[in-house]
Design an enzyme around this catalytic site. Structure first.
Site, short mmCIF file in Angstrom:
data_model
loop_
_atom_site.label_atom_id
_atom_site.label_comp_id
_atom_site.label_asym_id
_atom_site.label_seq_id
_atom_site.Cartn_x
_atom_site.Cartn_y
_atom_site.Cartn_z
N CYS A 74 79.39 66.27 43.20
CA CYS A 74 79.83 65.56 42.00
C CYS A 74 80.77 64.43 42.41
O CYS A 74 81.64 64.67 43.24
CB CYS A 74 80.55 66.55 41.08
SG CYS A 74 81.26 65.82 39.61
N PRO A 75 80.67 63.23 41.91
CA PRO A 75 79.81 62.76 40.82
C PRO A 75 78.53 62.08 41.31
O PRO A 75 77.88 61.42 40.53
CB PRO A 75 80.70 61.72 40.14
CG PRO A 75 81.40 61.05 41.30
CD PRO A 75 81.60 62.15 42.33
#
Lengths: 75, 159
Positions: A14-15
């Site tokens: 993430c991201p």
């Protein structure tokens, strides 16, 4: 299903899966299909929410050997 | 594109971990096609510092501040378990293992995604930071410019 582009986001945290998915879908025409592979456990909720908010359609998803696969139709 | 949603983040903290959270949210919001602004104030300005020493005219106090604060994102400490600089080393190791992006990479990615990075000019004066010491392609503004972005914002955070 005709897949117009495949995005390999395996191993990314993430991201990045969502950032890469956004970039990849930008390169498609409306109605074309993007296939995304991810190993991020959060990807299912992330991509579902993102597709809904961004006006794309999540056609299908499945899990295979800890790899999550998604098929997104560009809106 | 008047209907674009907006995310505005105030980055007050100069901690590596908190700045990471701010930049991950900013990058995520950019992928959501939001117009994203990060307003850097006080210690958060250090995220925008270049990592080399820049020759600028400064008074004694400004020089001291400049020396005591981290020069750039890579040199920031953790908000918890900093252990005199050992904490950041440990977390960067773990991040590599999990393929998480480092803070400098997240900042670069944010700029690539056209996240608007703003430096608060009032606190730049207080901390003695000058434009030459900060990254290229950022904006300089005060509270009014921030509020103009935030007042019709959909997501607004203070970190």
């Amino acid at each position: 299903m005709i897949v117009d582009k495949v995005l390999d986001a395996k191993g990314l945290a993430c991201p990045m899966p969502i950032v890469k998915t956004k970039k990849a879908i930008n390169e498609l025409e409306s109605g074309q299909v993007l296939e995304v592979h991810s190993t991020d456990k959060g990807a299912k909720n992330d991509l579902t929410a993102w597709a809904k908010s961004s006006g794309h359609e999540l056609l299908k998803h499945e899990e295979e050997n800890n790899v999550l696969k998604f098929w997104l139709k560009k809106g | 594109m008047g209907e674009k949603k907006k995310t505005t983040i105030v980055l007050f903290s100069g901690d590596y971990d908190k700045s990471m959270a701010a930049y991950i949210i900013a990058n995520g919001a950019a992928a959501y096609d939001h117009e994203v602004t990060i307003f850097h104030t006080f210690w958060g300005l250090n995220a925008l510092r270049k990592d080399e020493q820049i020759d600028v005219k400064k008074g004694f106090m400004e020089k001291m501040f400049g020396k005591m604060m981290p020069r750039g994102a890579e040199k920031m400490g953790l908000s918890r378990m900093n252990f005199a600089g050992f904490g950041p080393k440990m977390i960067k190791d773990v991040m590599k293992k999990h393929n998480a992006m480092s803070l400098p990479q997240l900042i670069e990615m944010a700029q690539e995604q056209e996240v608007k990075l703003v430096a608060c000019t009032m606190t730049m004066d207080l901390l003695g930071l000058q434009q030459e010491e900060l990254l290229e392609n950022i904006e300089y503004a005060g509270v009014a410019a921030y509020l103009a972005d935030a007042e019709d914002g959909n997501v607004n955070l203070f970190i």
